[in-house]
Design a protein around this motif. Structure first.
Motif, PDB file in Angstrom:
ATOM      1  N   GLY A 218      46.350  40.712  32.719  1.00  0.00           N
ATOM      2  CA  GLY A 218      47.353  41.745  32.940  1.00  0.00           C
ATOM      3  C   GLY A 218      47.934  41.613  34.339  1.00  0.00           C
ATOM      4  O   GLY A 218      48.157  40.515  34.834  1.00  0.00           O
ATOM      5  N   LEU A 219      48.156  42.746  34.984  1.00  0.00           N
ATOM      6  CA  LEU A 219      48.804  42.752  36.291  1.00  0.00           C
ATOM      7  C   LEU A 219      47.819  42.851  37.448  1.00  0.00           C
ATOM      8  O   LEU A 219      48.131  42.445  38.563  1.00  0.00           O
ATOM      9  N   ASP A 220      46.641  43.410  37.205  1.00  0.00           N
ATOM     10  CA  ASP A 220      45.822  43.841  38.341  1.00  0.00           C
ATOM     11  C   ASP A 220      44.325  43.731  38.118  1.00  0.00           C
ATOM     12  O   ASP A 220      43.556  44.292  38.881  1.00  0.00           O
ATOM     13  N   GLU A 221      43.908  43.019  37.064  1.00  0.00           N
ATOM     14  CA  GLU A 221      42.480  42.998  36.725  1.00  0.00           C
ATOM     15  C   GLU A 221      41.904  41.612  37.000  1.00  0.00           C
ATOM     16  O   GLU A 221      42.333  40.618  36.409  1.00  0.00           O
ATOM     17  N   TYR A 222      40.931  41.562  37.888  1.00  0.00           N
ATOM     18  CA  TYR A 222      40.383  40.283  38.349  1.00  0.00           C
ATOM     19  C   TYR A 222      39.000  40.031  37.767  1.00  0.00           C
ATOM     20  O   TYR A 222      38.214  40.970  37.578  1.00  0.00           O
ATOM     21  N   HIS A 223      38.716  38.768  37.523  1.00  0.00           N
ATOM     22  CA  HIS A 223      37.460  38.340  36.920  1.00  0.00           C
ATOM     23  C   HIS A 223      37.022  37.031  37.558  1.00  0.00           C
ATOM     24  O   HIS A 223      37.846  36.267  38.058  1.00  0.00           O
ATOM     25  N   VAL A 224      35.729  36.759  37.494  1.00  0.00           N
ATOM     26  CA  VAL A 224      35.249  35.393  37.707  1.00  0.00           C
ATOM     27  C   VAL A 224      34.884  34.826  36.344  1.00  0.00           C
ATOM     28  O   VAL A 224      34.687  35.570  35.378  1.00  0.00           O
ATOM     29  N   GLY A 225      34.800  33.523  36.263  1.00  0.00           N
ATOM     30  CA  GLY A 225      34.437  32.881  35.002  1.00  0.00           C
ATOM     31  C   GLY A 225      32.942  32.644  34.933  1.00  0.00           C
ATOM     32  O   GLY A 225      32.321  32.306  35.938  1.00  0.00           O
TER      33      GLY A 225
ATOM     34  N   GLU B 262      36.235  22.645  29.393  1.00  0.00           N
ATOM     35  CA  GLU B 262      35.184  23.534  29.905  1.00  0.00           C
ATOM     36  C   GLU B 262      35.570  24.985  29.642  1.00  0.00           C
ATOM     37  O   GLU B 262      36.589  25.462  30.144  1.00  0.00           O
ATOM     38  N   TYR B 263      34.742  25.670  28.875  1.00  0.00           N
ATOM     39  CA  TYR B 263      35.055  27.028  28.428  1.00  0.00           C
ATOM     40  C   TYR B 263      34.211  28.063  29.166  1.00  0.00           C
ATOM     41  O   TYR B 263      33.053  27.806  29.488  1.00  0.00           O
ATOM     42  N   HIS B 264      34.821  29.213  29.382  1.00  0.00           N
ATOM     43  CA  HIS B 264      34.175  30.299  30.119  1.00  0.00           C
ATOM     44  C   HIS B 264      34.579  31.634  29.484  1.00  0.00           C
ATOM     45  O   HIS B 264      35.635  31.740  28.866  1.00  0.00           O
ATOM     46  N   VAL B 265      33.752  32.636  29.691  1.00  0.00           N
ATOM     47  CA  VAL B 265      34.201  34.018  29.483  1.00  0.00           C
ATOM     48  C   VAL B 265      34.440  34.628  30.855  1.00  0.00           C
ATOM     49  O   VAL B 265      33.958  34.116  31.871  1.00  0.00           O
ATOM     50  N   GLY B 266      35.197  35.701  30.881  1.00  0.00           N
ATOM     51  CA  GLY B 266      35.477  36.377  32.147  1.00  0.00           C
ATOM     52  C   GLY B 266      34.476  37.494  32.392  1.00  0.00           C
ATOM     53  O   GLY B 266      34.079  38.190  31.463  1.00  0.00           O
ATOM     54  N   VAL B 267      34.072  37.634  33.629  1.00  0.00           N
ATOM     55  CA  VAL B 267      33.269  38.795  34.025  1.00  0.00           C
ATOM     56  C   VAL B 267      34.080  39.561  35.057  1.00  0.00           C
ATOM     57  O   VAL B 267      34.464  39.016  36.099  1.00  0.00           O
ATOM     58  N   LYS B 268      34.359  40.809  34.722  1.00  0.00           N
ATOM     59  CA  LYS B 268      35.286  41.603  35.526  1.00  0.00           C
ATOM     60  C   LYS B 268      34.754  41.890  36.920  1.00  0.00           C
ATOM     61  O   LYS B 268      33.590  42.298  37.082  1.00  0.00           O
ATOM     62  N   LEU B 269      35.609  41.670  37.918  1.00  0.00           N
ATOM     63  CA  LEU B 269      35.316  42.133  39.269  1.00  0.00           C
ATOM     64  C   LEU B 269      35.821  43.570  39.407  1.00  0.00           C
ATOM     65  O   LEU B 269      35.055  44.480  39.673  1.00  0.00           O
ATOM     66  N   ALA B 270      37.123  43.761  39.208  1.00  0.00           N
ATOM     67  CA  ALA B 270      37.714  45.101  39.287  1.00  0.00           C
ATOM     68  C   ALA B 270      39.199  45.034  38.934  1.00  0.00           C
ATOM     69  O   ALA B 270      39.811  43.965  38.997  1.00  0.00           O
ATOM     70  N   ARG B 271      39.752  46.176  38.568  1.00  0.00           N
ATOM     71  CA  ARG B 271      41.201  46.345  38.623  1.00  0.00           C
ATOM     72  C   ARG B 271      41.512  46.890  40.012  1.00  0.00           C
ATOM     73  O   ARG B 271      40.741  47.666  40.575  1.00  0.00           O
ATOM     74  N   LEU B 272      42.653  46.475  40.537  1.00  0.00           N
ATOM     75  CA  LEU B 272      43.015  46.892  41.894  1.00  0.00           C
ATOM     76  C   LEU B 272      44.295  47.723  41.868  1.00  0.00           C
ATOM     77  O   LEU B 272      45.188  47.498  41.044  1.00  0.00           O
ATOM     78  N   THR B 273      44.377  48.655  42.802  1.00  0.00           N
ATOM     79  CA  THR B 273      45.559  49.512  42.902  1.00  0.00           C
ATOM     80  C   THR B 273      46.794  48.696  43.295  1.00  0.00           C
ATOM     81  O   THR B 273      46.687  47.620  43.885  1.00  0.00           O
ATOM     82  N   TYR B 274      47.960  49.224  42.955  1.00  0.00           N
ATOM     83  CA  TYR B 274      49.231  48.622  43.357  1.00  0.00           C
ATOM     84  C   TYR B 274      49.227  48.459  44.875  1.00  0.00           C
ATOM     85  O   TYR B 274      48.855  49.380  45.608  1.00  0.00           O
ATOM     86  N   ALA B 275      49.606  47.278  45.328  1.00  0.00           N
ATOM     87  CA  ALA B 275      49.470  46.964  46.755  1.00  0.00           C
ATOM     88  C   ALA B 275      50.604  47.579  47.581  1.00  0.00           C
ATOM     89  O   ALA B 275      51.782  47.436  47.236  1.00  0.00           O
ATOM     90  N   ARG B 276      50.217  48.269  48.650  1.00  0.00           N
ATOM     91  CA  ARG B 276      51.192  48.870  49.578  1.00  0.00           C
ATOM     92  C   ARG B 276      50.820  48.481  50.995  1.00  0.00           C
ATOM     93  O   ARG B 276      49.632  48.335  51.309  1.00  0.00           O
ATOM     94  N   PRO B 277      51.820  48.333  51.881  1.00  0.00           N
ATOM     95  CA  PRO B 277      51.514  47.984  53.271  1.00  0.00           C
ATOM     96  C   PRO B 277      50.631  49.059  53.915  1.00  0.00           C
ATOM     97  O   PRO B 277      50.768  50.244  53.605  1.00  0.00           O
ATOM     98  N   ASN B 278      49.776  48.645  54.806  1.00  0.00           N
ATOM     99  CA  ASN B 278      48.979  49.570  55.615  1.00  0.00           C
ATOM    100  C   ASN B 278      48.117  50.520  54.810  1.00  0.00           C
ATOM    101  O   ASN B 278      47.812  51.621  55.241  1.00  0.00           O
ATOM    102  N   GLN B 279      47.754  50.105  53.599  1.00  0.00           N
ATOM    103  CA  GLN B 279      46.876  50.905  52.769  1.00  0.00           C
ATOM    104  C   GLN B 279      46.017  49.924  51.984  1.00  0.00           C
ATOM    105  O   GLN B 279      46.529  49.217  51.104  1.00  0.00           O
ATOM    106  N   GLN B 280      44.766  49.824  52.335  1.00  0.00           N
ATOM    107  CA  GLN B 280      43.883  48.849  51.694  1.00  0.00           C
ATOM    108  C   GLN B 280      43.916  49.024  50.168  1.00  0.00           C
ATOM    109  O   GLN B 280      43.944  50.149  49.680  1.00  0.00           O
ATOM    110  N   VAL B 281      43.878  47.931  49.454  1.00  0.00           N
ATOM    111  CA  VAL B 281      43.819  48.041  47.993  1.00  0.00           C
ATOM    112  C   VAL B 281      42.433  48.555  47.607  1.00  0.00           C
ATOM    113  O   VAL B 281      41.441  48.272  48.256  1.00  0.00           O
TER     114      VAL B 281
END
Lengths: 210, 210
Positions: B183-190, A186-205
């Motif tokens: 990569g390190l931080d980029e999220y997608h749905v299929g 089963e093949y798919h392409v990706g649809v980007k949600l987002a890149r997220l910032t480096y995770a740190r405690p007490n600071q929402q990504v």
């Protein structure tokens, strides 16, 4: 939720089990591996068990199932030490899937994918691929539990479409139209949600704007 | 096409190299691994190097980087022998990413993901996850080239949303809204292209209707 036990699952027939367990880890990368035998005869094979192993030195891992009937790829890697990895885009994923048939001839000729040789590297690349790399055999390990062979390759040269490389080194797989696979077929392409910032405690990504 | 050599890439700074080499293999599965220490303190960690190893016996592999500062997950697996794998959906991928911060407390409490215990299994599951499984430590291998540790786990019980399991054993990851990472931080749905028929020579592959 459905609850399935190992005992129950092992009573299912072989195709069911293969479909099921191949889907459990989630979306998988899918790549074409190009090799040539010592006489220079090309081979091209589809693999969904290729993964990042390390960045320094740059390493990839590939799992080879012990029960695979056709092991031309593995034989060629052992005999020559070289292989290429080629990402698959949606415009040729059907041909890529077709390489997994038991062809007598080269899978390039058989499926119509175009082989290309770059900068004198021994193994063939897939012309249609928008991200491809040359690799050398570095190491192998055998998983005792099922005799699966882990091949570790060192990444040498990388070729990718211009716009896909961002200034921070990250690669835009959506722009490359890279395909991912789930289960066996089963093949798919990706649809980007987002890149997220480096995770740190007490600071929402937060989302990173590209 | 851009042509990048190993020598050139190794001259780039560390973040560039990490971004780049983590993107080369394509889309990766991303899972939360739940463990507990011998005192029962829970830990939850994000892993993008989890892959299918075999269907009979059912096995998964996880790579643990040697330079990872926090190795609670690995310590807990060694000390207890148990862990859970939990697929991530788009409705909680930001919390999942946030588990990778250096929390002092349990990542469940810290991020707000809800822990749950199922059928007496020692390690915690992620309540929000739509496909999760219990695993036991089976084997480890060390990759000599960079001291990465491969942990092989045996799959025991699997829990997944009812409609996601098809009669042939395949799993509908789109229905589960499973997330993939590049990569390190980029999220997608299929987004599904198609399932393809088993490949045979001289017979074009075709799309399978589900």
């Amino acid at each position: 939720m459905i609850h399935l036990t190992k005992e129950g699952l092992l009573k299912e027939d072989n195709p069911f089990r293969r479909n099921f367990f191949n889907g459990l880890s989630g979306f998988k990368s899918v790549n074409l591996i190009g090799t040539a035998d010592v006489s220079g005869r090309s081979n091209l094979a589809l693999f969904s068990q290729v993964f990042h192993v390390g960045a320094n030195p740059p390493l990839v891992g590939i799992l080879f199932r012990p029960d695979t009937v056709i092991r031309h790829t593995l034989d060629n890697i052992f005999d020559t030490g070289f292989f290429t990895l080629n990402q698959i885009s949606s415009n040729f994923y059907k041909k890529a899937h077709w390489t997994s048939a038991r062809w007598e001839a080269s899978e390039f000729e058989a499926t119509g994918l175009k082989e290309e040789f770059l900068n004198g590297f021994f193994a063939p690349f897939v012309h249609e691929s928008k991200l491809k790399m040359s690799c050398r055999l570095v190491e192998t390990q055998t998983i005792k539990a099922n005799q699966t062979l882990l091949v570790v390759g060192g990444i040498e040269d990388v070729y990718l479409e211009d716009e896909s490389l961002r200034p921070d080194g990250s690669i835009d797989l959506n722009l490359l139209d890279t395909v991912t696979v789930s289960g066996l077929d089963e093949y798919h392409v990706g649809v980007k949600l987002a890149r997220l910032t480096y995770a740190r405690p007490n600071q929402q990504v937060e989302e990173i704007e590209d």
